[in-house]
Enzyme design. Structure first.
Site, PDB file in Angstrom:
ATOM      1  N   ASN A   9       2.513  20.483   4.180  1.00 37.02           N
ATOM      2  CA  ASN A   9       1.539  19.110   3.710  1.00 37.02           C
ATOM      3  C   ASN A   9       0.825  18.652   5.244  1.00 37.02           C
ATOM      4  O   ASN A   9       1.456  18.302   5.768  1.00 37.02           O
ATOM      5  CB  ASN A   9       2.412  18.090   3.345  1.00 37.02           C
ATOM      6  CG  ASN A   9       1.368  16.850   3.034  1.00 37.02           C
ATOM      7  OD1 ASN A   9       0.281  16.781   3.118  1.00 37.02           O
ATOM      8  ND2 ASN A   9       2.376  15.685   2.561  1.00 37.02           N
ATOM      9  N   ARG A  61       0.145  21.501  -0.185  1.00 37.33           N
ATOM     10  CA  ARG A  61      -0.246  20.314  -0.689  1.00 37.33           C
ATOM     11  C   ARG A  61      -1.887  20.094  -0.269  1.00 37.33           C
ATOM     12  O   ARG A  61      -2.049  19.998   0.614  1.00 37.33           O
ATOM     13  CB  ARG A  61       0.405  18.811  -0.213  1.00 37.33           C
ATOM     14  CG  ARG A  61       0.006  17.862  -1.091  1.00 37.33           C
ATOM     15  CD  ARG A  61       0.918  16.474  -0.733  1.00 37.33           C
ATOM     16  NE  ARG A  61       0.587  15.416  -1.478  1.00 37.33           N
ATOM     17  CZ  ARG A  61       1.256  14.207  -1.222  1.00 37.33           C
ATOM     18  NH1 ARG A  61       2.442  14.136  -0.911  1.00 37.33           N
ATOM     19  NH2 ARG A  61       1.050  13.441  -2.025  1.00 37.33           N
ATOM     20  N   HIS A 149      -1.703  11.611  -6.721  1.00 38.84           N
ATOM     21  CA  HIS A 149      -0.144  11.325  -6.678  1.00 38.84           C
ATOM     22  C   HIS A 149       0.451  12.640  -7.726  1.00 38.84           C
ATOM     23  O   HIS A 149       1.597  12.203  -8.352  1.00 38.84           O
ATOM     24  CB  HIS A 149       0.523  10.363  -6.963  1.00 38.84           C
ATOM     25  CG  HIS A 149       0.673   9.190  -5.773  1.00 38.84           C
ATOM     26  ND1 HIS A 149       0.144   7.901  -5.953  1.00 38.84           N
ATOM     27  CD2 HIS A 149       0.692   9.487  -4.526  1.00 38.84           C
ATOM     28  CE1 HIS A 149       0.119   7.459  -4.604  1.00 38.84           C
ATOM     29  NE2 HIS A 149       0.565   8.386  -3.599  1.00 38.84           N
ATOM     30  N   LEU A 177       5.618   3.968  -6.402  1.00 33.75           N
ATOM     31  CA  LEU A 177       5.094   2.707  -5.470  1.00 33.75           C
ATOM     32  C   LEU A 177       5.627   3.283  -3.757  1.00 33.75           C
ATOM     33  O   LEU A 177       7.143   2.861  -3.614  1.00 33.75           O
ATOM     34  CB  LEU A 177       5.952   1.494  -5.855  1.00 33.75           C
ATOM     35  CG  LEU A 177       5.870   1.138  -7.409  1.00 33.75           C
ATOM     36  CD1 LEU A 177       6.457  -0.322  -7.789  1.00 33.75           C
ATOM     37  CD2 LEU A 177       4.315   1.080  -7.700  1.00 33.75           C
ATOM     38  N   GLY A 178       4.914   3.618  -3.158  1.00 32.44           N
ATOM     39  CA  GLY A 178       5.463   4.015  -1.688  1.00 32.44           C
ATOM     40  C   GLY A 178       4.080   3.317  -0.752  1.00 32.44           C
ATOM     41  O   GLY A 178       3.512   2.379  -1.478  1.00 32.44           O
ATOM     42  N   GLY A 180       1.457   4.465  -0.099  1.00 36.58           N
ATOM     43  CA  GLY A 180       0.121   4.815  -1.150  1.00 36.58           C
ATOM     44  C   GLY A 180       0.864   4.530  -2.408  1.00 36.58           C
ATOM     45  O   GLY A 180       2.146   4.818  -2.744  1.00 36.58           O
ATOM     46  N   ARG A 209      -4.173  -0.531   1.854  1.00 36.12           N
ATOM     47  CA  ARG A 209      -5.567   0.118   0.822  1.00 36.12           C
ATOM     48  C   ARG A 209      -5.705  -1.291  -0.193  1.00 36.12           C
ATOM     49  O   ARG A 209      -4.702  -1.530  -0.443  1.00 36.12           O
ATOM     50  CB  ARG A 209      -5.459   1.210   0.036  1.00 36.12           C
ATOM     51  CG  ARG A 209      -5.624   2.523   1.064  1.00 36.12           C
ATOM     52  CD  ARG A 209      -5.365   3.636   0.414  1.00 36.12           C
ATOM     53  NE  ARG A 209      -4.272   4.441   1.101  1.00 36.12           N
ATOM     54  CZ  ARG A 209      -3.511   5.509   0.236  1.00 36.12           C
ATOM     55  NH1 ARG A 209      -4.252   6.042  -0.987  1.00 36.12           N
ATOM     56  NH2 ARG A 209      -2.500   5.962   0.841  1.00 36.12           N
ATOM     57  N   ASP A 251       4.441  -2.934   5.673  1.00 35.88           N
ATOM     58  CA  ASP A 251       5.756  -2.268   5.396  1.00 35.88           C
ATOM     59  C   ASP A 251       6.633  -3.451   4.415  1.00 35.88           C
ATOM     60  O   ASP A 251       6.884  -4.688   4.740  1.00 35.88           O
ATOM     61  CB  ASP A 251       6.623  -2.227   6.615  1.00 35.88           C
ATOM     62  CG  ASP A 251       7.918  -1.213   6.361  1.00 35.88           C
ATOM     63  OD1 ASP A 251       8.687  -1.819   5.296  1.00 35.88           O
ATOM     64  OD2 ASP A 251       8.062  -0.398   6.786  1.00 35.88           O
ATOM     65  N   MET A 252       6.917  -3.099   3.308  1.00 42.94           N
ATOM     66  CA  MET A 252       7.410  -3.948   2.104  1.00 42.94           C
ATOM     67  C   MET A 252       8.622  -4.477   2.586  1.00 42.94           C
ATOM     68  O   MET A 252       9.107  -5.612   2.579  1.00 42.94           O
ATOM     69  CB  MET A 252       7.660  -3.168   0.858  1.00 42.94           C
ATOM     70  CG  MET A 252       8.222  -3.941  -0.295  1.00 42.94           C
ATOM     71  SD  MET A 252       7.094  -5.490  -0.433  1.00 42.94           S
ATOM     72  CE  MET A 252       6.067  -4.827  -1.696  1.00 42.94           C
ATOM     73  N   GLY A 296       9.074   5.310  -2.104  1.00 50.46           N
ATOM     74  CA  GLY A 296       9.790   4.320  -1.238  1.00 50.46           C
ATOM     75  C   GLY A 296      10.245   2.892  -1.793  1.00 50.46           C
ATOM     76  O   GLY A 296      11.404   2.460  -1.761  1.00 50.46           O
ATOM     77  N   GLY A 298       9.725   1.625  -5.101  1.00 46.60           N
ATOM     78  CA  GLY A 298      10.257   1.924  -6.442  1.00 46.60           C
ATOM     79  C   GLY A 298      11.827   2.481  -6.328  1.00 46.60           C
ATOM     80  O   GLY A 298      12.479   1.994  -7.224  1.00 46.60           O
ATOM     81  N   GLU A 299      11.961   3.179  -5.571  1.00 42.49           N
ATOM     82  CA  GLU A 299      13.411   3.915  -5.410  1.00 42.49           C
ATOM     83  C   GLU A 299      14.600   2.727  -4.738  1.00 42.49           C
ATOM     84  O   GLU A 299      15.573   2.999  -5.260  1.00 42.49           O
ATOM     85  CB  GLU A 299      13.329   5.268  -4.638  1.00 42.49           C
ATOM     86  CG  GLU A 299      12.705   6.283  -5.432  1.00 42.49           C
ATOM     87  CD  GLU A 299      12.604   7.572  -4.777  1.00 42.49           C
ATOM     88  OE1 GLU A 299      13.093   7.648  -3.661  1.00 42.49           O
ATOM     89  OE2 GLU A 299      11.572   8.297  -4.866  1.00 42.49           O
ATOM     90  N   GLU A 347       7.920  15.627  -3.981  1.00 42.76           N
ATOM     91  CA  GLU A 347       6.777  16.301  -3.948  1.00 42.76           C
ATOM     92  C   GLU A 347       6.864  17.892  -3.368  1.00 42.76           C
ATOM     93  O   GLU A 347       6.153  18.695  -3.883  1.00 42.76           O
ATOM     94  CB  GLU A 347       5.649  15.602  -3.476  1.00 42.76           C
ATOM     95  CG  GLU A 347       5.188  14.284  -4.031  1.00 42.76           C
ATOM     96  CD  GLU A 347       4.555  13.139  -3.184  1.00 42.76           C
ATOM     97  OE1 GLU A 347       5.022  13.042  -2.117  1.00 42.76           O
ATOM     98  OE2 GLU A 347       3.592  12.722  -3.716  1.00 42.76           O
TER      99      GLU A 347
HETATM  100  P1  AMP Z   1       6.982   6.005   0.897  1.00 43.25           P
HETATM  101  O1  AMP Z   1       5.630   6.065   1.256  1.00 43.25           O
HETATM  102  O2  AMP Z   1       7.402   6.396  -0.514  1.00 43.25           O
HETATM  103  O3  AMP Z   1       7.696   6.750   2.117  1.00 43.25           O
HETATM  104  O4  AMP Z   1       7.148   4.488   0.902  1.00 43.25           O
HETATM  105  C1  AMP Z   1       7.200   3.511   2.017  1.00 43.25           C
HETATM  106  C2  AMP Z   1       7.304   2.180   1.384  1.00 43.25           C
HETATM  107  O5  AMP Z   1       8.646   2.000   0.989  1.00 43.25           O
HETATM  108  C3  AMP Z   1       7.272   1.106   2.715  1.00 43.25           C
HETATM  109  O6  AMP Z   1       6.604   0.040   2.299  1.00 43.25           O
HETATM  110  C4  AMP Z   1       8.814   0.616   2.826  1.00 43.25           C
HETATM  111  O7  AMP Z   1       8.641  -0.616   3.350  1.00 43.25           O
HETATM  112  C5  AMP Z   1       9.160   0.747   1.571  1.00 43.25           C
HETATM  113  N1  AMP Z   1      10.691   0.716   1.505  1.00 43.25           N
HETATM  114  C6  AMP Z   1      11.484   1.655   1.925  1.00 43.25           C
HETATM  115  N2  AMP Z   1      12.805   1.373   1.745  1.00 43.25           N
HETATM  116  C7  AMP Z   1      12.653  -0.007   1.072  1.00 43.25           C
HETATM  117  C8  AMP Z   1      13.525  -1.105   0.731  1.00 43.25           C
HETATM  118  N3  AMP Z   1      15.133  -0.762   0.937  1.00 43.25           N
HETATM  119  N4  AMP Z   1      13.086  -1.981   0.183  1.00 43.25           N
HETATM  120  C9  AMP Z   1      11.830  -2.512   0.242  1.00 43.25           C
HETATM  121  N5  AMP Z   1      11.072  -1.568   0.513  1.00 43.25           N
HETATM  122  C10 AMP Z   1      11.308  -0.403   1.200  1.00 43.25           C
END
Ligand code: AMP
Length: 360
Positions: A9, A61, A149, A177-178, A180, A209, A251-252, A296, A298-299, A347
């Site tokens: 990727n 990818r 995605h 929900l990551g 992106g 975004r 960052d969530m 990230g 969502g999981e 992915e």
């Molecule tokens: P990804 O792009 O799929 O790696 O997702 C990244 C996003 O997941 C970022 O906004 C992280 O802050 C969020 N994230 C990862 N772990 C957690 C968690 N335990 N609680 C809330 N958000 C998370």
């Protein structure tokens, strides 16, 4: 030496790789190479040597497969040329993907290589989903809703029969929900609608975004603020979303931990627009048998999932707090009108499986 499939990727400054057994399922290694082009491929050769595997196929990818590619493609000169022609459709990502393919073809010249597209899973949408209400000539030229995605959605579609046997035949909204973020409505395992469109900007808000934005705002920024094209691009892709709204972080995790009022508002904005999108996509699917959370946020974020589903209570959805808290696969209550699931995405494995299928 063990035969292996290499997944790549290629981004603007790094190449993420995965090594899988010949079945495309068993993961042997994964990592990030802090180089691009020929330097990254020299490093990838080193990694495969250290892992004592012989690469028998490479999967890439690729962000954009244009209107043409609805499935992975075995790479040859004609395919590379086609991928180059899609650069105007994805100027931020496609050039890096193409450069990665060229470098990998030089480094692994003896093995078949496969392009796996983020757009392919969404091909075949009805015109009402694929078109914008612009004069038809723009549609013909390729100004369409492509969706992205797709590797994640395809992987989830394949996993659903294991986690909830009755669900794959039904109407499902998958929320990726990551950093992106997008959502996809599926019926019988096929995409019928998705929240991203012509670009990866549309739909729900993301880390940096905007998500959906009135195009009138762009006209205003260009006219009144005299922003350049580059300025607008940076604003929409890099400075907006959770980061722009909160002024705190993209960052969530940081936002959930923050007491700053704007951080709280950014989380509420995200939750609100995610819930709205689920309802909108459920209309496209003509019903909702399951809502699936992945990537990230969502999981891993029970609180974000609970808040999104709470806003869908009027649809009859309900989450079991304990199951949600421990990131269980099924997090809905028995009485919930639709199942709510948490399914980790992968992915890289979707790419490896596509290569394994090509190898036969
Ligand atoms: P990804 O792009 O799929 O790696 O997702 C990244 C996003 O997941 C970022 O906004 C992280 O802050 C969020 N994230 C990862 N772990 C957690 C968690 N335990 N609680 C809330 N958000 C998370």
């Amino acid at each position: 030496m063990q035969p292996a499939i290499l997944t790549l990727n290629a981004g603007s400054s790094t190449v993420k790789y995965g090594l899988f057994a010949r079945d495309g399922v068993t993961e042997l290694a994964r990592g990030t190479l802090e180089q691009t082009g020929a330097a990254a491929m020299a490093k990838a050769l080193e990694v495969t040597r250290d892992a004592k595997v012989q690469v028998v196929g490479v999967g890439h990818r690729v962000v954009h497969g244009g209107p043409r590619y609805a499935a992975p493609a075995l790479i040859d000169e004609v395919v590379v040329e086609a991928l180059r022609s899609f650069i105007p459709l994805a100027p931020l990502h496609q050039p890096h993907n193409v450069a990665g393919i060229e470098a990998a073809r030089a480094a692994f010249s003896a093995v078949p290589q496969v392009a796996c597209f983020d757009t392919a899973f969404h091909r075949g949408h009805a015109l009402v989903e694929e078109a914008y209400a612009l004069p038809r000539r723009f549609f013909d030229e390729g100004v369409r809703s492509f969706g992205f995605h797709g590797l994640s959605y395809q992987f989830i579609a394949g996993r659903l029969s294991d986690v909830a046997p009755e669900v794959p035949r039904g109407r499902v909204v998958v929320a990726h929900l990551g950093s992106g973020a997008s959502m996809c409505a599926m019926v019988g395992g096929r995409s019928v609608a998705t929240s991203m469109g012509f670009s990866t900007l549309d739909g729900i808000p993301m880390g940096t975004r905007t998500g959906s934005l009135d195009p009138g705002v762009l006209l205003y920024l260009l006219d009144h603020h005299k922003l350049s094209l580059k300025d607008v691009e940076t604003l929409l892709y890099k400075e907006s979303g959770l980061k722009g709204l909160s002024g705190v972080s993209n960052d969530m995790r940081t936002l959930l931990a923050s007491d700053a009022p704007h951080a709280k508002e950014a989380v509420e904005y995200f939750v609100h627009h995610c819930a709205r999108m689920v309802a909108s996509l459920a209309t496209a699917a003509q019903g909702l048998d399951a809502l699936v959370f992945t990537a990230g946020i969502g999981e891993r974020s029970a609180v974000v999932r609970a808040r999104i589903v709470a806003k869908l209570g009027w649809l009859g959805l309900a989450v079991d707090a304990a199951a949600n808290e421990r990131n269980a696969t099924v997090i809905s209550t028995p009485a919930s009108r639709a199942k709510v699931l948490v399914v980790p995405t992968n992915e890289e494995r979707c790419i490896a499986e596509a290569v394994a299928a090509q190898l036969g």
